[in-house]
Write an enzyme that holds these catalytic residues in place. Structure first.
Site, PDB file in Angstrom:
ATOM      1  N   SER A  36       0.755  -0.658  -0.470  1.00  0.00           N
ATOM      2  CA  SER A  36       0.091  -0.290   0.344  1.00  0.00           C
ATOM      3  C   SER A  36       0.922   1.082   0.279  1.00  0.00           C
ATOM      4  O   SER A  36       0.522   1.784  -0.817  1.00  0.00           O
ATOM      5  CB  SER A  36      -0.957  -0.362   1.324  1.00  0.00           C
ATOM      6  OG  SER A  36      -2.096  -1.101   1.190  1.00  0.00           O
ATOM      7  N   THR A  37       1.682   1.531   0.543  1.00  0.00           N
ATOM      8  CA  THR A  37       2.443   2.207   0.499  1.00  0.00           C
ATOM      9  C   THR A  37       4.076   2.109   0.147  1.00  0.00           C
ATOM     10  O   THR A  37       5.649   0.574   0.264  1.00  0.00           O
ATOM     11  CB  THR A  37       2.776   3.035   1.806  1.00  0.00           C
ATOM     12  OG1 THR A  37       3.252   2.191   3.357  1.00  0.00           O
ATOM     13  CG2 THR A  37       1.219   3.257   2.725  1.00  0.00           C
TER      14      THR A  37
END
Length: 305
Positions: free
Chosen positions: A23-24
């Site tokens: 996600s990041t």
């Protein structure tokens, strides 16, 4: 004595191709990659992006490159899809192309009967979810009306600029979401034909294969994919000018490029269904007329096979 195994060689082994997403940017894919490798994946594609992100260039290219017999493998369903609807759309497209899908931590494996049953359950859940949302929306509107309140967005009714911008942005996101989800069904043909062929010819070939495009909508879609860096800007270049009599040659060349496995008779049948008049009159296209136009297209460098 002839060896039977020589006459009927075993089918090639399935390619297990993994997809990992985090996600990041400060997260690592190591755990997913290790799990995918342990499952037998020889190629693993990695991507950074949130689960709600519409722009996933790695996944878009991977889905386009998968071939019949391949198995797309993920660790969990949420690594692939933004929603149940998106998941079902992706799997349905893969199935039509002979590609299987497997999630290591979920009972989904479209190459097995048990996995297909689980997929059907997911489809039923998605249908129930849509029905419940529609029912709640209808009930909410009826309750608001009973209290003398108007249904809809108050900001839009009052023409507030921030509300209009928010709705416009939401529509643009939904539009891009739809384009990305369907890109593997139409963008490869556009890449094959543009800019050597006109938008009109590309639209006619796509629609002959079951799509419902207009020139304006297709150009807008390609513009958006280029803006998101999911397509080459060269696709938007002006197609070369050619005399009107070369229309049939370009059309035949475009059909052949879009599906190289078609026979001359198959191309003739498509031209009949498009209601294109044969070049020398008559009611039906003949394979010999198709061959002549393909030979001419080769001389012009439009086709190379």
């Amino acid at each position: 004595m002839t060896n039977a195994s020589h006459l009927n060689p075993p089918p090639p082994p399935k390619r297990l191709i993994g997809y990992a997403r985090v996600s990041t940017d400060d997260q690592l894919n190591d755990a997913q990659v290790d799990e995918l490798r342990a499952a037998g994946c020889d190629r693993i594609h990695q991507e950074h992006g949130s689960g709600a992100s519409r722009s996933r260039p790695v996944l878009t290219k991977l889905l386009k490159d998968l071939a019949a017999g391949d198995v797309l493998v993920v660790v969990r369903l949420d690594r692939l899809a933004r929603s149940v609807r998106h998941l079902l759309e992706v799997i349905e497209d893969l199935e039509t192309r002979g590609v299987h899908f497997r999630s290591l931590r979920d009972p989904i494996d479209t190459s097995t009967p048990q996995g297909m049953i689980s997929l059907q359950v997911l489809g039923a859940v998605a249908q129930l979810e849509r029905a419940l949302i529609a029912e709640r929306t209808k009930s909410g509107m009826q309750a608001a009306k009973a209290r003398g309140r108007l249904a809809g967005n108050p900001g839009l009714r009052e023409r507030r600029p921030e509300a209009i911008r928010a709705i416009s942005a939401a529509r643009e996101r939904a539009y891009l979401d739809e384009l990305i989800a369907s890109a593997q069904t139409w963008l490869p043909t556009v890449r094959q034909l543009r800019p050597q062929h006109s938008w009109d010819d590309v639209v006619r070939i796509l629609n002959r294969r079951g799509h419902d495009w207009t020139v304006e909508r297709l150009r807008r879609a390609v513009h958006r994919m280029v803006r998101e860096k999911l397509a080459d800007p060269e696709l938007l270049s002006r197609s070369p000018r050619r005399p009107p009599e070369q229309h049939l040659m370009r059309l035949v060349a475009g059909i052949a490029i879009a599906d190289p496995d078609l026979s001359l008779r198959d191309i003739a049948a498509q031209l009949d269904q498009m209601q294109e008049p044969p070049p020398r009159g008559g009611r039906k296209w003949q394979p010999s007329a198709v061959r002549a136009l393909l030979d001419e297209a080769r001389r012009f460098g439009l086709v190379r096979f």
